[in-house]
Enzyme design. Structure first.
Site, PDB file in Angstrom:
ATOM      1  N   GLU A  94       3.235 -11.310  43.491  1.00 28.44           N
ATOM      2  CA  GLU A  94       4.521 -11.007  44.089  1.00 28.44           C
ATOM      3  C   GLU A  94       5.252  -9.934  43.304  1.00 28.44           C
ATOM      4  O   GLU A  94       5.094  -9.806  42.085  1.00 28.44           O
ATOM      5  CB  GLU A  94       5.382 -12.275  44.173  1.00 28.44           C
ATOM      6  CG  GLU A  94       4.823 -13.286  45.163  1.00 28.44           C
ATOM      7  CD  GLU A  94       5.634 -14.560  45.253  1.00 28.44           C
ATOM      8  OE1 GLU A  94       6.547 -14.744  44.413  1.00 28.44           O
ATOM      9  OE2 GLU A  94       5.365 -15.369  46.147  1.00 28.44           O
ATOM     10  N   CYS A 107      10.759  -5.323  40.211  1.00 27.08           N
ATOM     11  CA  CYS A 107      10.231  -6.331  39.298  1.00 27.08           C
ATOM     12  C   CYS A 107       8.765  -6.528  39.676  1.00 27.08           C
ATOM     13  O   CYS A 107       8.464  -6.982  40.784  1.00 27.08           O
ATOM     14  CB  CYS A 107      11.016  -7.630  39.442  1.00 27.08           C
ATOM     15  SG  CYS A 107      10.379  -8.970  38.407  1.00 27.08           S
ATOM     16  N   CYS A 114      -0.819 -16.494  35.080  1.00 29.30           N
ATOM     17  CA  CYS A 114      -0.301 -16.119  33.762  1.00 29.30           C
ATOM     18  C   CYS A 114      -1.155 -16.729  32.670  1.00 29.30           C
ATOM     19  O   CYS A 114      -1.692 -17.830  32.818  1.00 29.30           O
ATOM     20  CB  CYS A 114       1.148 -16.577  33.604  1.00 29.30           C
ATOM     21  SG  CYS A 114       1.927 -15.961  32.082  1.00 29.30           S
ATOM     22  N   CYS A 121       8.610 -22.020  34.043  1.00 26.70           N
ATOM     23  CA  CYS A 121       8.242 -20.910  34.923  1.00 26.70           C
ATOM     24  C   CYS A 121       7.219 -21.347  35.966  1.00 26.70           C
ATOM     25  O   CYS A 121       6.195 -21.953  35.639  1.00 26.70           O
ATOM     26  CB  CYS A 121       7.672 -19.762  34.082  1.00 26.70           C
ATOM     27  SG  CYS A 121       7.196 -18.331  35.057  1.00 26.70           S
ATOM     28  N   SER A 220      11.519 -12.450  26.060  1.00 24.42           N
ATOM     29  CA  SER A 220      11.983 -13.724  26.611  1.00 24.42           C
ATOM     30  C   SER A 220      12.107 -14.707  25.450  1.00 24.42           C
ATOM     31  O   SER A 220      11.126 -15.283  25.013  1.00 24.42           O
ATOM     32  CB  SER A 220      10.975 -14.251  27.642  1.00 24.42           C
ATOM     33  OG  SER A 220      10.966 -13.416  28.770  1.00 24.42           O
ATOM     34  N   HIS A 222      14.942 -17.337  24.710  1.00 22.36           N
ATOM     35  CA  HIS A 222      15.341 -18.667  25.196  1.00 22.36           C
ATOM     36  C   HIS A 222      15.708 -19.676  24.110  1.00 22.36           C
ATOM     37  O   HIS A 222      16.363 -20.666  24.417  1.00 22.36           O
ATOM     38  CB  HIS A 222      14.289 -19.261  26.128  1.00 22.36           C
ATOM     39  CG  HIS A 222      13.874 -18.323  27.224  1.00 22.36           C
ATOM     40  ND1 HIS A 222      14.797 -17.695  28.041  1.00 22.36           N
ATOM     41  CD2 HIS A 222      12.656 -17.879  27.615  1.00 22.36           C
ATOM     42  CE1 HIS A 222      14.149 -16.916  28.905  1.00 22.36           C
ATOM     43  NE2 HIS A 222      12.858 -16.999  28.664  1.00 22.36           N
ATOM     44  N   ASN A 296      17.012 -20.327  38.047  1.00 19.14           N
ATOM     45  CA  ASN A 296      16.711 -20.677  39.430  1.00 19.14           C
ATOM     46  C   ASN A 296      15.749 -21.864  39.395  1.00 19.14           C
ATOM     47  O   ASN A 296      14.553 -21.679  39.183  1.00 19.14           O
ATOM     48  CB  ASN A 296      16.068 -19.469  40.119  1.00 19.14           C
ATOM     49  CG  ASN A 296      16.039 -19.587  41.622  1.00 19.14           C
ATOM     50  OD1 ASN A 296      16.836 -20.302  42.210  1.00 19.14           O
ATOM     51  ND2 ASN A 296      15.110 -18.895  42.256  1.00 19.14           N
ATOM     52  N   CYS A 339      13.282 -12.992  39.317  1.00 19.65           N
ATOM     53  CA  CYS A 339      12.283 -12.354  38.461  1.00 19.65           C
ATOM     54  C   CYS A 339      11.953 -13.243  37.270  1.00 19.65           C
ATOM     55  O   CYS A 339      12.821 -13.909  36.716  1.00 19.65           O
ATOM     56  CB  CYS A 339      12.804 -11.022  37.953  1.00 19.65           C
ATOM     57  SG  CYS A 339      12.320  -9.633  38.943  1.00 19.65           S
TER      58      CYS A 339
END
Length: 347
Positions: A94, A107, A114, A121, A220, A222, A296, A339
């Site tokens: 995507e 994006c 992955c 995720c 990333s 976090h 999200n 994203c």
């Protein structure tokens, strides 16, 4: 048994020129084909209208163009466009077009699935099936550039590698794709408009610095507490924050380019004072900015969006040491297009 044809876009311009000379044609024919493949984005040899039918037939006999196909396209109420991109072998990734008043951002994905195991995720729930080829990464950008021109009347302005996959686990192909995206023979975009986002692989961050890349780096993060980060991103046990810090300091010494930290604040995980203080301390090591990201949710599990009060505590702490902070709201919620949390339901 018939040999599998090679994707012609795996050839350099020089290799294409040699191919034509070896087949009793002029070397400049390679230049023409190269232009069709990249700057004109030809999907088939039949598209190459200034090349003779005989030459097109010879190319058809020897090569394929493994172009992507936008299988489905969804448009959000906020203008965000999500593409489900089908690859030549049937796998799906995507990519997302994110518009604002002043720019459009692509994006893009770098892997099918992955390599890593970030618990928050959706993509991490898919095993890594393969790396994307440079042309497949390029095609995502080309498709979004066309959508940007169609829907927003201007070319694509920015690219972020924050879709499916860990870009630094597909380093060579990502670099080749960026080289073509930034080439005048490709899309001619400035590398300063490209951000490669990594979960934080120290040796690869150092390699990027040694390779003198011109694009921007995002991490990333976090959490700036090892124990919490390992809970969120289990693979990070192999890459402790001390090693990440050293790599980022090396990056800044070599490139003089600020680092962006991508940081989601979750309820009951990193929405406490100790987490705020740890991030503030970590941000003192290297010139940086912080993007606080609205989460999200992918289910009703442990990862839920933190309160505005918790977000404001981070903003106050970071601004107290002069760090620029932006709160990035989730886009395309009605089409599940955040994203970095791209869920590939078809692969």
């Amino acid at each position: 048994m018939q040999m599998e044809k090679k994707d012609i876009r795996a050839l350099s311009k020089e290799e294409l020129r040699h191919f034509f000379v070896a087949n009793n044609d002029k070397a400049f024919r390679g230049n023409q084909v190269y232009e069709w493949l990249w700057s004109k984005g030809a999907h088939s040899f039949e598209d190459m209208t200034n090349i003779s039918k005989g030459t097109r037939a010879m190319l058809e006999d020897n090569f394929v163009i493994n172009h992507i196909k936008v299988d489905t396209m969804q448009r959000s109420d906020d203008g965000t466009v999500k593409n489900a991109v089908r690859l030549h072998d049937g796998l799906v990734v995507e990519s997302v077009l994110i518009p604002t008043e002043t720019r459009t951002t692509a994006c893009v994905s770098s892997q099918v699935g992955c390599s890593l195991d970030c618990n928050f995720c959706a993509t991490a729930r898919l095993k890594r099936m393969r790396n994307l080829e440079p042309a497949e990464i390029y095609d995502q950008v080309l498709a979004i550039d066309r959508e940007s021109r169609l829907y927003f009347n201007h070319p694509l302005s920015n690219i972020v590698f924050m879709g499916m996959g860990e870009p630094l686990m597909n380093y060579n192909n990502v670099i080749k794709a960026i080289d073509m995206i930034t080439s005048e023979e490709g899309l001619g975009m400035s590398p300063k408009r490209i951000v490669v986002s990594t979960s934080g692989i120290p040796k690869m961050i150092k390699k990027m610095a040694d390779d003198e890349v011109k694009f921007k780096l995002a991490v990333s993060l976090h959490s700036a507490i090892d124990e919490i980060r390992a809970r969120i991103m289990p693979f990070s046990k192999n890459f402790p924050l001390a090693d990440l810090r050293e790599a980022l300091e090396y990056w800044y010494r070599k490139t003089k380019s600020k680092v962006s930290y991508e940081y989601v604040v979750w309820k009951g995980i990193n929405d406490n004072k100790a987490s705020v203080d740890a991030l503030v301390k970590f941000c003192k090591y290297v010139p940086c900015k912080v993007n606080l990201i609205e989460y999200n949710p992918i289910d009703d599990g442990e990862f839920q969006q933190a309160s505005e009060e918790a977000i404001n505590a981070y903003i106050k702490g970071l601004e107290s040491i002069g760090v620029v902070v932006k709160v990035r709201r989730s886009r395309g919620k009605d089409i599940d297009a955040a994203c970095g949390q791209l869920a590939n339901k078809e692969a």
